[in-house]
Structure formats: C-alpha cells, structure tokens
Write a protein that holds these residues in place. Structure first.
Motif, PDB file in Angstrom:
ATOM      1  N   GLY A  56      63.400  88.112  17.534  1.00 48.33           N
ATOM      2  CA  GLY A  56      62.134  88.221  17.615  1.00 48.33           C
ATOM      3  C   GLY A  56      61.341  87.204  16.573  1.00 48.33           C
ATOM      4  N   GLU A  57      60.190  86.971  16.872  1.00 47.62           N
ATOM      5  CA  GLU A  57      59.535  86.283  15.971  1.00 47.62           C
ATOM      6  C   GLU A  57      59.263  86.897  14.376  1.00 47.62           C
ATOM      7  OE1 GLU A  57      56.009  83.737  18.058  1.00 47.62           O
ATOM      8  OE2 GLU A  57      55.772  85.796  18.306  1.00 47.62           O
ATOM      9  N   ARG A  58      59.584  85.994  13.508  1.00 47.80           N
ATOM     10  CA  ARG A  58      59.630  86.568  12.141  1.00 47.80           C
ATOM     11  C   ARG A  58      58.381  86.277  11.421  1.00 47.80           C
ATOM     12  NH1 ARG A  58      65.609  83.887  10.263  1.00 47.80           N
ATOM     13  NH2 ARG A  58      66.842  84.953  11.887  1.00 47.80           N
ATOM     14  N   SER A 193      70.870  80.016  13.886  1.00 45.37           N
ATOM     15  CA  SER A 193      69.636  79.979  13.216  1.00 45.37           C
ATOM     16  C   SER A 193      70.016  80.076  11.717  1.00 45.37           C
ATOM     17  CB  SER A 193      68.748  81.180  13.358  1.00 45.37           C
ATOM     18  OG  SER A 193      69.323  82.495  13.359  1.00 45.37           O
ATOM     19  N   ASP A 251      53.371  76.484   5.861  1.00 40.59           N
ATOM     20  CA  ASP A 251      53.144  77.139   6.918  1.00 40.59           C
ATOM     21  C   ASP A 251      51.565  77.234   7.162  1.00 40.59           C
ATOM     22  OD1 ASP A 251      55.980  77.924   7.338  1.00 40.59           O
ATOM     23  OD2 ASP A 251      55.484  79.455   5.566  1.00 40.59           O
ATOM     24  N   ALA A 254      50.601  77.042  11.021  1.00 43.65           N
ATOM     25  CA  ALA A 254      51.061  78.207  11.891  1.00 43.65           C
ATOM     26  C   ALA A 254      50.541  79.574  11.463  1.00 43.65           C
ATOM     27  CB  ALA A 254      52.468  78.452  11.596  1.00 43.65           C
ATOM     28  N   LYS A 258      48.446  81.912  13.991  1.00 44.64           N
ATOM     29  CA  LYS A 258      48.890  83.433  14.111  1.00 44.64           C
ATOM     30  C   LYS A 258      48.310  84.480  13.148  1.00 44.64           C
ATOM     31  CE  LYS A 258      53.035  81.666  16.148  1.00 44.64           C
ATOM     32  NZ  LYS A 258      54.758  81.601  16.106  1.00 44.64           N
ATOM     33  N   GLY A 263      53.661  89.172  12.213  1.00 39.38           N
ATOM     34  CA  GLY A 263      55.330  89.689  12.082  1.00 39.38           C
ATOM     35  C   GLY A 263      55.369  90.794  11.013  1.00 39.38           C
TER      36      GLY A 263
END
Length: 388
Positions: A56-58, A193, A251, A254, A258, A263
C-alpha cells in the motif's frame, strides 16, 4: 568503655548494610538498563523495516523525521520546565539566555544538527532497502568511524585491544556484505521496490556522518554548562527547520496534495514516538550502564534483530552471515572492555578504603555525574536519539 566500643561496630555494620543495599540497587538498575537498551536498539529498526515493507501507500519519511524532532523538542522543554518547578519566568529566562544570549553556542549546533537530519533520512532509506539484520550488523561501522574521527579530531589514543576489535569489526561487516551480495539478484527479483546498493550506500554514509557528528558534537561542547535537555532543544530547533527544508525539497508537492500526516498508522506513530522518546530514554538510562553493558546490549540487539527477522521477514541465516555477525558482536564487546577497566578498578578500591576515602570518592562521583557522565551521555545521545 564497652558502650563506646560498641558504637563503631554498629556503625560499621550499618555501613556494610547500606553498601550492600546500594550494590543490589545498582545491579537492578544495570539489568533494567540492559533491557531498555536492547529493546530500543532492536525495536526501532525492526518497526521501521516493518512499516516500510507493508503493501500500500507509504508515509513520507521526511515528515516522520520532522515530527520526531518536534516531539523531542517539546519533551525536552517540558522536562526543563519541570526542573524549574513550573516557573514560567525562570523557564523563559533560561531559554532566552541559552538560545539567544549565548547564540554562538547555539549556532555551533547547526552543523551536527544538519548531519543528524541527513542521517535520520538516510537511515530510513537504508532500512527500507536492506534486511533489518543486515542493517543492524553493517551499522556497527559507526564504531569504526567514531573511533577514527576521535583519533584525528580529538587526538584520542586507542588500546591494542580496541584496534584489534576495529579490524574484526570491519572484517565481520565485509563478510556479511559478501554473503548478502550473493542474494542481491534474488532480492531484486522478489521485490522491485527495494534496491540493495542504494541501501548499502545510505548506511555507509550514515555511519560516516554518525562518527563525524558525534565527535564534532563532543569537541565543540566541551566545557559547556548547558544541560543535556537544553542541548537537545538547540539541536531540535535546527533539526526541525532543516527537516522542513528537506521535506519541501523532496516531497513538497506530494505533501501539499496528500497532507503532512498521509499514511500515518498507529504503527507509524509508534516508530516516531520510539525515535523521539526512545533516544532520550536511553540517554538517561545509559548513566546507569557502564561501557561493557552498552556493548553487550548492542551485541544482544543484533541477535534479537536477526532472530526476529527470520520470523517476521523470512530472513535466511547461513554460515557466512553467522560468521560475520559473530565477528561484529565480538568486536563490539571487545571495544567496550578497555573503557570499563578504569571505573571498575576505582570502584573496587573505593569499597576497600576507609570512611574518609569513601566520602571523598562519593564527592568525586557526584562531580563526575555533572561533568564526565554528562559528556558521556552527550556523546552517546546523538546516536541514541537517531536510529542505532
């Protein structure tokens, strides 16, 4: 005469009883120190590895670094306020004097703070790309870099045992890396990854920065009257500011989209609290732990990380890894032995001395707790506040 002669006998008996009780209390504190050091060393690395390998998204690691710094600063400020018995006037006066009036001392902390912020981010990168056990073993290279920088910058001398332990440490890490090199292709295929080379570079640079920053921190703050809590406030102010710069640079878009806490799960919050409070807790606990105990705790935490990694992450332990990790564990323990020789001899001599010498020994110990013990804690603290 009989009554007067009975007095010293009773006094000696009471002294022996108090000494026995004190030794028992110290023994309990050492065991507690050992448990705290092992749990903090192993749990932080394992928990970071766990949250960074979940599907999933971290979360953004840059925001986690900033949040840990903020929590650390707030905790240290609260402790300082409590030390001033809740007096806001004395608290504000101390902060103003330590941060603004003595601004040169505050500015000196900008360099180690920058390095620690970089180190925090690099360790997230390293643990995200390396098995927890491999990271734990390789990260012990910080002992080698710290020793070398101590010799170069502080003109410290190392004993033969310490030099031998550093050679064994390097050999053990090299063996582990050779063993892991054979699994690199397999790791890359199973998890696209993760990048082993990227993680290895991150941990090596982190070790170099840890060694330099720790020695630099010790050098510029020798003779400073600031408490360990005030030093962490000064470090945390720069760390928060520099962390925000790194967050914006790496970041920014982003996080703007978000959110800063994107997360964040209860497990992520656990990692951040461990980073912020675990290091401060260890900094306090380490006052009750000698160097042998710290070395044993580090060695034991490697074993704990390795065993846990086998069950949690399917880590495979073979002969080469066992040999390399064994050399590292032995080297860490050997390196701590010479440092603990002097305190043990002094304590044994003080226990066999007279009442007058024991009182002078107590006075010297109280002096050490304000100077040498603090400097030892300060030298240890930058490493413990970050990932160990």
């Amino acid at each position: 005469m009989a009554a007067s002669s009975q007095g010293p006998v009773n006094g000696v008996g009471e002294d022996k009883t108090s000494v026995r009780r004190q030794s028992e209390a110290n023994r309990k504190l050492k065991y507690i120190s050992l448990a705290v050091l092992v749990v903090q060393n192993a749990s932080l690395i394992l928990s970071i590895r766990y949250v960074r390998t979940l599907p999933g998204e971290r979360f953004f690691t840059t925001s986690a670094v900033v949040m840990a710094e903020v929590l650390k600063v707030l905790t240290c400020l609260l402790i300082i306020l409590l030390q001033k018995r809740g007096s806001l006037r004395a608290f504000i006066k101390l902060l103003y004097d330590s941060i603004f009036v003595q601004y040169l001392d505050t500015l000196k902390l900008a360099v180690p703070s920058l390095i620690y912020t970089l180190q925090n981010n690099l360790q997230y990168v390293a643990i995200s790309n390396l098995p927890a056990a491999t990271f734990q073993v390789t990260y012990q290279l910080k002992i080698l870099t710290t020793a070398l920088f101590s010799v170069l910058m502080l003109r410290k001398s190392l004993s033969r045992v310490q030099w031998v332990s550093l050679v064994l440490l390097f050999a053990g890490v090299a063996i582990v890396q050779v063993e892991q090199e054979g699994k690199q292709k397999e790791t890359t295929v199973s998890s696209g990854s993760q990048n082993y080379a990227k993680g290895l570079v991150a941990v090596v640079v982190s070790c170099l920065s840890s060694g330099f920053a720790g020695v630099y921190f010790e050098k510029i703050l020798k003779g400073s009257s600031a408490s360990v809590w005030m030093r962490n406030v000064q470090l945390g102010i720069f760390g928060t500011f520099l962390g925000l710069l790194g967050l914006w640079w790496n970041d920014g878009p982003a996080i703007a989209e978000k959110g800063f806490l994107f997360g964040y799960t209860p497990m992520v919050w656990g990692v951040i609290f461990n980073q912020a409070f675990g290091g401060l807790l260890v900094a306090v606990v380490v006052k009750y732990a000698d160097n042998i105990l710290k070395g044993f705790a580090t060695s034991f935490s490697i074993v704990v990380s390795t065993v846990t990694s086998v069950y949690l992450f399917g880590f495979h332990v073979d002969l080469l890894f066992t040999l390399g990790a064994g050399l590292v564990i032995g080297a860490v323990y050997m390196y701590s032995l010479p440092k603990a020789a002097s305190p043990s001899s002094s304590s044994s001599s003080s226990s066999s001395s007279s009442t007058v010498s024991s009182s002078s020994s107590a006075h010297s110990r109280s002096h050490l707790s304000n100077s040498d013990a603090d400097s030892e804690t300060d030298a240890f603290l930058p490493k413990s506040v970050l990932v160990k």
